[in-house]
Design an enzyme around this catalytic site. Sequence first.
Site, mmCIF file in Angstrom:
data_model
loop_
_atom_site.group_PDB
_atom_site.id
_atom_site.type_symbol
_atom_site.label_atom_id
_atom_site.label_comp_id
_atom_site.label_asym_id
_atom_site.label_seq_id
_atom_site.Cartn_x
_atom_site.Cartn_y
_atom_site.Cartn_z
ATOM 1 N N ASP A 159 0.843 -1.190 0.000
ATOM 2 C CA ASP A 159 0.000 0.000 0.000
ATOM 3 C C ASP A 159 0.881 1.243 0.000
ATOM 4 O OD1 ASP A 159 -0.026 1.092 3.162
ATOM 5 O OD2 ASP A 159 0.403 -1.038 2.924
ATOM 6 N N SER A 160 0.419 2.281 -0.684
ATOM 7 C CA SER A 160 1.061 3.584 -0.681
ATOM 8 C C SER A 160 2.544 3.474 -1.026
ATOM 9 C CB SER A 160 0.842 4.258 0.678
ATOM 10 O OG SER A 160 1.123 5.640 0.603
ATOM 11 N N ALA A 161 3.449 3.854 -0.114
ATOM 12 C CA ALA A 161 4.883 3.760 -0.385
ATOM 13 C C ALA A 161 5.294 2.324 -0.677
ATOM 14 C CB ALA A 161 5.678 4.304 0.797
ATOM 15 N N GLY A 163 3.537 0.275 -2.304
ATOM 16 C CA GLY A 163 3.194 0.074 -3.701
ATOM 17 C C GLY A 163 4.320 0.535 -4.619
ATOM 18 N N HIS A 283 -7.396 7.056 1.741
ATOM 19 C CA HIS A 283 -6.163 6.505 1.186
ATOM 20 C C HIS A 283 -5.796 5.186 1.872
ATOM 21 C CE1 HIS A 283 -2.036 6.428 -0.301
ATOM 22 N NE2 HIS A 283 -1.596 6.332 0.950
#
Length: 329
Positions: A159-161, A163, A283
């Site tokens: 997820d997020s970073a 990703g 998010h």
Amino acid sequence: MSITRHGHPSVGSYFVFLFLRLTLRPLLSLWPLTEAGMSILPKLDAKITDKAPSPRGVVTEWVTLGGRRTELTMPAGPSRGDCDTAILYLHGGAFVVAGIGTHRGITGRLSRATGLPVFALEYRQLPEAGVGTSVADALDAYRELLTERGYRRIVVAGDSAGGYLCGKVIELAEGAGLPAPTAWIGYSPWLDLDADANPDRSSRSDSYLSIGKMRTLVPLLDRGPVALAGIRNLVDVDPRRFPPTILITAENEMLEPDAIVLAERLMAAAVEVQLHSYAWQVHAFPMLIEDLPESREALRLTADFATAAVRAARNTDTRGADARDEQVG
């Protein structure tokens, strides 16, 4: 490719969105990205890691992967029979905050839903090290799973970073002499390190991310000791390197425009890709708020997608082996 927009959010989604907008967003906007400010965050995650309970239906143990501490999560009970596949999970947190403790829920649920072991890597991040070092840790872990631990197929998820780290593994695997991942699961992936590259990017409608804070963070990401290899913006990576990909985003979140561009490029290159955009979500919501019906649906979609990709890869391997046997015979 399919871009599926999920409207009609649950009632709880509105409350979560507004609560984080009023509380977490101001906190993150004000938190100092100084050495002292960043140094506090790993200590908070260490406390969470020690106290966070293991999800139901799985067992966990600590291992070392690529020289880094890693939590291995496995389904409790009898194996479903696939011992050649694993998931490498790379947590988010803007390369500054979060870790194994904050993400124990999503790794446990992924393991339970797919029946696969999940390796959650504790990669180096700020203030200790910049993104290049985080990428090196992720690639080392991926390499060890394939070359030393006997896995033939790896699903990368994050997820997020995290990703972004998944995307870098996809980009760099071939050059490192490694096979591509079998599939990629991305929850609100951060795809471009630079804050202003996409003119459609805005944080006005984001529940808690601030583009102003991202601009402050960007110069810190180039901190060593390992320089970033390859491309800064994953949208520019050759789309033919990508495996079957599923992306989950919150509608109008700051990072969604990049995910849409990437999905379109993968589609144009005939890469299997799905993007699911959920209205009134926050998010990385499948990781952050696991009790919402949207989070449960997103987890099911991603687990089913990964399972199908693994099945297809296994069938391809079997057909290839049969063809080789026929040639020998």
